[in-house]
Design a protein around this motif. Structure first.
Motif, PDB file in Angstrom:
ATOM      1  N   UNK A 258      45.015  13.702  18.966  1.00 15.97           N
ATOM      2  CA  UNK A 258      44.608  14.131  20.438  1.00 15.97           C
ATOM      3  C   UNK A 258      44.401  15.518  20.138  1.00 15.97           C
ATOM      4  N   UNK A 259      45.335  16.402  19.552  1.00 12.16           N
ATOM      5  CA  UNK A 259      45.285  18.050  19.610  1.00 12.16           C
ATOM      6  C   UNK A 259      43.909  18.346  18.766  1.00 12.16           C
ATOM      7  N   UNK A 260      43.636  17.550  17.691  1.00 14.12           N
ATOM      8  CA  UNK A 260      42.412  17.998  17.034  1.00 14.12           C
ATOM      9  C   UNK A 260      41.247  17.864  17.499  1.00 14.12           C
ATOM     10  N   UNK A 261      41.205  16.487  18.584  1.00 12.99           N
ATOM     11  CA  UNK A 261      39.955  16.174  19.176  1.00 12.99           C
ATOM     12  C   UNK A 261      39.972  16.674  20.431  1.00 12.99           C
ATOM     13  N   UNK A 262      40.965  17.148  20.953  1.00 10.14           N
ATOM     14  CA  UNK A 262      41.156  17.423  22.294  1.00 10.14           C
ATOM     15  C   UNK A 262      40.697  16.551  23.507  1.00 10.14           C
ATOM     16  N   UNK A 263      41.356  15.449  23.315  1.00  4.76           N
ATOM     17  CA  UNK A 263      41.098  14.163  24.070  1.00  4.76           C
ATOM     18  C   UNK A 263      42.319  14.172  24.991  1.00  4.76           C
ATOM     19  N   UNK A 265      42.340  15.285  28.372  1.00  8.41           N
ATOM     20  CA  UNK A 265      42.006  15.589  29.804  1.00  8.41           C
ATOM     21  C   UNK A 265      42.836  14.801  30.874  1.00  8.41           C
ATOM     22  N   UNK A 266      43.076  13.509  30.760  1.00  6.41           N
ATOM     23  CA  UNK A 266      43.770  12.774  31.643  1.00  6.41           C
ATOM     24  C   UNK A 266      44.331  11.489  31.170  1.00  6.41           C
ATOM     25  N   UNK A 267      45.286  10.894  31.802  1.00  7.18           N
ATOM     26  CA  UNK A 267      45.894   9.763  31.132  1.00  7.18           C
ATOM     27  C   UNK A 267      45.026   8.729  30.387  1.00  7.18           C
ATOM     28  N   UNK A 268      44.202   8.374  31.046  1.00  4.52           N
ATOM     29  CA  UNK A 268      43.051   7.367  30.361  1.00  4.52           C
ATOM     30  C   UNK A 268      42.713   7.676  29.205  1.00  4.52           C
ATOM     31  N   UNK A 269      42.333   9.157  28.977  1.00  4.64           N
ATOM     32  CA  UNK A 269      41.839   9.525  27.813  1.00  4.64           C
ATOM     33  C   UNK A 269      42.860   9.562  26.684  1.00  4.64           C
ATOM     34  N   UNK A 270      44.144   9.691  26.908  1.00  2.00           N
ATOM     35  CA  UNK A 270      45.384   9.616  26.224  1.00  2.00           C
ATOM     36  C   UNK A 270      45.421   8.203  25.774  1.00  2.00           C
ATOM     37  N   UNK A 271      45.208   7.302  26.879  1.00  2.00           N
ATOM     38  CA  UNK A 271      45.357   5.842  26.273  1.00  2.00           C
ATOM     39  C   UNK A 271      44.255   5.463  25.294  1.00  2.00           C
ATOM     40  N   UNK A 272      42.965   5.794  25.761  1.00  2.00           N
ATOM     41  CA  UNK A 272      42.019   5.539  24.767  1.00  2.00           C
ATOM     42  C   UNK A 272      42.000   6.277  23.266  1.00  2.00           C
ATOM     43  N   UNK A 273      43.007   7.292  23.269  1.00  2.00           N
ATOM     44  CA  UNK A 273      42.924   8.156  22.024  1.00  2.00           C
ATOM     45  C   UNK A 273      44.240   7.269  21.275  1.00  2.00           C
ATOM     46  N   UNK A 274      45.241   6.841  21.899  1.00  2.00           N
ATOM     47  CA  UNK A 274      46.071   5.963  21.378  1.00  2.00           C
ATOM     48  C   UNK A 274      45.526   4.746  20.572  1.00  2.00           C
ATOM     49  N   UNK A 275      44.841   4.138  21.212  1.00  2.00           N
ATOM     50  CA  UNK A 275      43.989   2.891  20.833  1.00  2.00           C
ATOM     51  C   UNK A 275      42.939   3.250  19.529  1.00  2.00           C
ATOM     52  N   UNK A 276      42.306   4.451  19.614  1.00  2.00           N
ATOM     53  CA  UNK A 276      41.367   4.838  18.862  1.00  2.00           C
ATOM     54  C   UNK A 276      42.355   5.475  17.466  1.00  2.00           C
ATOM     55  N   UNK A 355      51.457   0.624  22.662  1.00  2.00           N
ATOM     56  CA  UNK A 355      50.231   1.388  23.195  1.00  2.00           C
ATOM     57  C   UNK A 355      50.845   2.143  24.672  1.00  2.00           C
ATOM     58  N   UNK A 356      51.459   1.067  25.339  1.00  2.00           N
ATOM     59  CA  UNK A 356      52.074   1.948  26.614  1.00  2.00           C
ATOM     60  C   UNK A 356      53.325   2.839  26.360  1.00  2.00           C
ATOM     61  N   UNK A 357      53.935   2.678  25.559  1.00  2.00           N
ATOM     62  CA  UNK A 357      55.091   3.753  25.315  1.00  2.00           C
ATOM     63  C   UNK A 357      54.334   4.972  24.935  1.00  2.00           C
ATOM     64  N   UNK A 358      53.352   5.044  23.686  1.00  2.00           N
ATOM     65  CA  UNK A 358      52.707   6.131  23.199  1.00  2.00           C
ATOM     66  C   UNK A 358      52.019   6.646  24.292  1.00  2.00           C
ATOM     67  N   UNK A 359      51.263   5.996  25.186  1.00  2.00           N
ATOM     68  CA  UNK A 359      50.454   6.718  26.317  1.00  2.00           C
ATOM     69  C   UNK A 359      51.303   7.328  27.321  1.00  2.00           C
ATOM     70  N   UNK A 360      52.351   6.891  27.975  1.00  2.00           N
ATOM     71  CA  UNK A 360      53.122   7.593  28.657  1.00  2.00           C
ATOM     72  C   UNK A 360      53.631   8.646  28.021  1.00  2.00           C
ATOM     73  N   UNK A 361      54.323   8.634  26.714  1.00  2.00           N
ATOM     74  CA  UNK A 361      54.922   9.825  26.329  1.00  2.00           C
ATOM     75  C   UNK A 361      54.133  11.117  26.107  1.00  2.00           C
TER      76      UNK A 361
END
Length: 398
Positions: A258-263, A265-276, A355-361
């Motif tokens: 997430x830090x390297x790719x700057x993803x 911006x919002x919670x949905x982007x975080x969730x997508x980043x966790x999955x990716x 996935x939920x835990x990582x996204x929320x944290x």
């Protein structure tokens, strides 16, 4: 389609030529090896280790779904000399069982999940961050990743403070029960705590109102109620073990990506980043099977009793399955089809929880703190074959 080939560094070449098995701590970039094997030998007989290594997505799926394979016994005839409680835990885990035993354990694990209560992950994460901060610096792995997943599970099952403290402190020891090779010291440590751990979990089950459900399972499968209860205890411990390793890895690797790719911006982007991240840089790199009958994978004959290494992290970067597979892209439409949590009968039941835990944290982190900086990019990894887990990630948060 021809797989793209990347020139390997000298060490990766050496590893590739000699063995499909290597410690993640010894390899700066294992994906160079995987990419090369996808190109030249996606189904590879590793002669020194007498093991088939499977690198392509298609063939990994075939193996994972193949009823002619089993998960190998990591402690045959109790050669490791585990005591009664430790042995019962190991022998009854859903993730290590096969056949009817697996179906029973899976049914029981599903019941365990149904008894989890909802816990707000954000406040727990915030408290751990505050406890771990030293002059605006924190070791994300030690302060968050090693603690949060187990702590959330303990709260989800309403363990009291004393029992939670015991389990949290001993989890790093009990996870070693999964090692195929254990030192005498590791076995002694596991044996030393397994009786107390088993007692604590079993005692706590009485508060979960499971007796009627467990009695039904006992009757259905012609088991005693005590056998079913012990299987529940084993798999709740297994859930703690899995959350410690896989949960830790998801939280660690996702932060780096997430830090390297700057993803962020919002919670949905975080969730997508966790999955990716689960596709692009997963915590678990491989799993194993043993053939119970002869069968073919492509043109290769897998013989009965052959060992098979399923390289999930390689399959996740197979360009036959994922477009521009070696690029981190949270908008790719099929990222969720990664194999990190498996597929078929042995798919990990903790997938959505993780996935939920990582996204929320991670959303709590990026929402609360506006400047998050990795302080040392030379990440060192644990000396493990199957998992790529950072030892430490020091970050500055402001």
């Amino acid at each position: 389609m021809k797989y793209p080939c990347v020139k390997l560094n000298n060490f990766a070449k050496k590893v590739n030529m000699i063995s499909s098995l290597f410690l993640q701590s010894d390899v700066p970039d294992p994906y160079l090896i995987y990419e090369n094997m996808l190109n030249i030998n996606p189904v590879y007989w590793d002669e020194p280790n007498k093991t088939w290594a499977i690198y392509s997505y298609k063939h990994c799926v075939e193996i994972l779904k193949n009823t002619k394979t089993h998960i190998p016994d990591i402690n045959p005839d109790n050669v490791q000399k585990l005591n009664t409680d430790a042995l019962y835990i190991l022998n009854n885990l859903t993730r290590l069982s096969n056949g009817v035993e697996h179906e029973i354990a899976k049914e029981i694990t599903t019941i365990i999940f149904s008894k989890m209560k909802s816990v707000e992950i954000g406040p727990v994460t915030a408290a751990l961050i505050q406890n771990g901060l030293v002059e605006n610096k924190i070791d994300w792995v030690d302060s968050i990743c090693k603690k949060l997943p187990v702590l959330i599970l303990l709260k989800s099952f309403s363990f009291d403070t004393n029992d939670s403290d015991f389990i949290s402190k001993k989890i790093e020891t009990i996870v070693k029960i999964m090692l195929p090779k254990k030192t005498v010291e590791e076995v002694n440590s596991i044996n030393e705590i397994s009786e107390d751990l088993f007692f604590i979990i079993k005692k706590h089950l009485s508060s979960l109102a499971l007796e009627s459900l467990l009695s039904s399972i006992a009757e259905k499968h012609k088991m005693t109620l005590e056998q079913v209860i012990k299987t529940v205890v084993s798999n709740l411990i297994g859930l703690f073990i899995q959350s410690y390793d896989a949960g830790r890895g998801i939280l660690s690797n996702a932060l780096l990506q997430i830090i390297q790719n700057k993803t962020f911006s919002n919670k949905k982007a975080i969730e997508k980043s966790v999955i990716e991240t689960l596709r692009f840089d997963p915590p678990i790199h491989n799993t194993r099977r043993i053939a119970t009958e002869d069968f073919f994978i492509g043109e290769s004959l897998i013989k009965k009793n052959d060992f098979i290494l399923i390289v999930l992290a390689s399959a996740n970067r197979d360009p036959e399955k994922f477009e521009n597979a070696f690029e981190f892209n949270i908008e790719r439409s099929n990222n969720f089809e990664n194999l990190t949590f498996g597929i078929g009968g042995h798919m990990c039941l903790a997938k959505y929880f993780s996935i939920q835990l990582a996204t929320e944290a991670l959303w709590l982190l990026f929402d609360e703190y506006k400047t998050i900086t990795i302080l040392d990019h030379n990440i060192q990894y644990e000396p493990m074959i199957n998992a790529r887990l950072p030892k430490n990630i020091w970050v500055s948060i402001l």
